[in-house]
Design a protein around this motif. Structure first.
Motif, PDB file in Angstrom:
ATOM      1  N   UNK A  11      99.058 -10.807-100.460  1.00 40.12           N
ATOM      2  CA  UNK A  11     100.010  -9.994 -99.703  1.00 40.12           C
ATOM      3  C   UNK A  11      99.871  -8.527-100.066  1.00 40.12           C
ATOM      4  N   UNK A  12      99.770  -8.231-101.350  1.00 40.00           N
ATOM      5  CA  UNK A  12      99.607  -6.835-101.784  1.00 40.00           C
ATOM      6  C   UNK A  12      98.338  -6.214-101.199  1.00 40.00           C
ATOM      7  N   UNK A  13      97.242  -6.966-101.239  1.00 40.37           N
ATOM      8  CA  UNK A  13      95.975  -6.461-100.707  1.00 40.37           C
ATOM      9  C   UNK A  13      96.057  -6.225 -99.204  1.00 40.37           C
ATOM     10  N   UNK A  14      96.643  -7.171 -98.484  1.00 38.58           N
ATOM     11  CA  UNK A  14      96.779  -7.051 -97.032  1.00 38.58           C
ATOM     12  C   UNK A  14      97.663  -5.861 -96.675  1.00 38.58           C
ATOM     13  N   UNK A  15      98.793  -5.751 -97.357  1.00 40.20           N
ATOM     14  CA  UNK A  15      99.730  -4.666 -97.076  1.00 40.20           C
ATOM     15  C   UNK A  15      99.091  -3.312 -97.361  1.00 40.20           C
ATOM     16  N   UNK A  20      98.413   2.307 -93.617  1.00 38.04           N
ATOM     17  CA  UNK A  20      98.326   3.479 -92.740  1.00 38.04           C
ATOM     18  C   UNK A  20      98.785   3.180 -91.321  1.00 38.04           C
ATOM     19  N   UNK A  21      98.777   1.908 -90.931  1.00 36.27           N
ATOM     20  CA  UNK A  21      99.200   1.524 -89.584  1.00 36.27           C
ATOM     21  C   UNK A  21     100.715   1.397 -89.468  1.00 36.27           C
ATOM     22  N   UNK A  22     101.411   1.372 -90.607  1.00 42.70           N
ATOM     23  CA  UNK A  22     102.862   1.297 -90.593  1.00 42.70           C
ATOM     24  C   UNK A  22     103.393  -0.065 -90.974  1.00 42.70           C
ATOM     25  N   UNK A  23     104.684  -0.100 -91.257  1.00 40.13           N
ATOM     26  CA  UNK A  23     105.361  -1.302 -91.735  1.00 40.13           C
ATOM     27  C   UNK A  23     105.265  -2.461 -90.757  1.00 40.13           C
ATOM     28  N   UNK A  24     105.582  -2.222 -89.502  1.00 44.40           N
ATOM     29  CA  UNK A  24     105.605  -3.301 -88.510  1.00 44.40           C
ATOM     30  C   UNK A  24     104.216  -3.906 -88.309  1.00 44.40           C
ATOM     31  N   UNK A  25     103.219  -3.057 -88.254  1.00 42.74           N
ATOM     32  CA  UNK A  25     101.854  -3.544 -88.071  1.00 42.74           C
ATOM     33  C   UNK A  25     101.382  -4.325 -89.294  1.00 42.74           C
ATOM     34  N   UNK A  26     101.678  -3.824 -90.476  1.00 47.01           N
ATOM     35  CA  UNK A  26     101.283  -4.520 -91.700  1.00 47.01           C
ATOM     36  C   UNK A  26     101.976  -5.878 -91.788  1.00 47.01           C
ATOM     37  N   UNK A  55     109.105   0.838-104.441  1.00 43.45           N
ATOM     38  CA  UNK A  55     110.415   1.210-103.901  1.00 43.45           C
ATOM     39  C   UNK A  55     110.410   1.266-102.382  1.00 43.45           C
ATOM     40  N   UNK A  56     109.360   1.822-101.818  1.00 46.13           N
ATOM     41  CA  UNK A  56     109.253   1.998-100.368  1.00 46.13           C
ATOM     42  C   UNK A  56     107.885   1.523 -99.896  1.00 46.13           C
ATOM     43  N   UNK A  57     107.826   1.157 -98.635  1.00 42.02           N
ATOM     44  CA  UNK A  57     106.549   0.739 -98.068  1.00 42.02           C
ATOM     45  C   UNK A  57     105.514   1.861 -98.180  1.00 42.02           C
ATOM     46  N   UNK A  58     105.965   3.098 -98.027  1.00 43.72           N
ATOM     47  CA  UNK A  58     105.047   4.243 -98.087  1.00 43.72           C
ATOM     48  C   UNK A  58     104.397   4.395 -99.463  1.00 43.72           C
ATOM     49  N   UNK A  59     104.956   3.757-100.496  1.00 40.40           N
ATOM     50  CA  UNK A  59     104.332   3.783-101.819  1.00 40.40           C
ATOM     51  C   UNK A  59     102.936   3.168-101.785  1.00 40.40           C
TER      52      UNK A  59
END
Length: 82
Positions: A11-15, A20-26, A55-59
Motif C-alpha cells: 500500500x505504501x509503495x502504491x500510494x 502526484x495524481x492525487x488522493x482519489x486517484x491513488x 500526517x497528510x497524503x501530501x507527505x
C-alpha cells in the motif's frame, strides 16, 4: 489497479507511486475505489507499522524525506553477545 485493497508495504509503495495524481486517484489504484477515507486510514496504519508518521497524503510527495519515529535502539554491545 488492484482488485482487492492493498495493505502494508504494498500500500505504501502504491500510494507513493501515485501520489502526484492525487488522493482519489491513488485510492483507486491501490484498490480502495472511491473510499478515500478508508484508504487514508489504511495508509496511516501501514506507515505507523513501519515507524513512519504520515500526517497528510501530501507527505507522500516527500516520502524519501520521512524518517521513522524515534525510539530506543536495543542491541548487544558486541557481535559475540548475540
Amino acid at each position: 489497479m488492484a482488485s482487492t485493497p492493498l495493505t502494508d508495504i504494498d500500500l505504501l509503495n502504491c500510494a507513493q507511486a501515485n501520489a502526484k495524481e492525487g488522493l482519489e486517484s491513488a485510492a483507486q489504484h491501490c484498490g480502495y475505489g472511491e473510499d478515500s477515507s478508508r484508504f487514508m486510514a489504511a495508509l496511516q496504519e501501514a506507515a505507523q507499522n513501519k515507524g513512519i508518521t504520515l500526517k497528510n497524503f501530501s507527505d507522500l510527495l516527500n516520502f524519501d524525506d520521512l524518517q521513522p519515529s524515534s525510539g530506543e535502539a536495543i542491541a548487544p554491545e558486541s557481535p559475540g553477545n548475540l
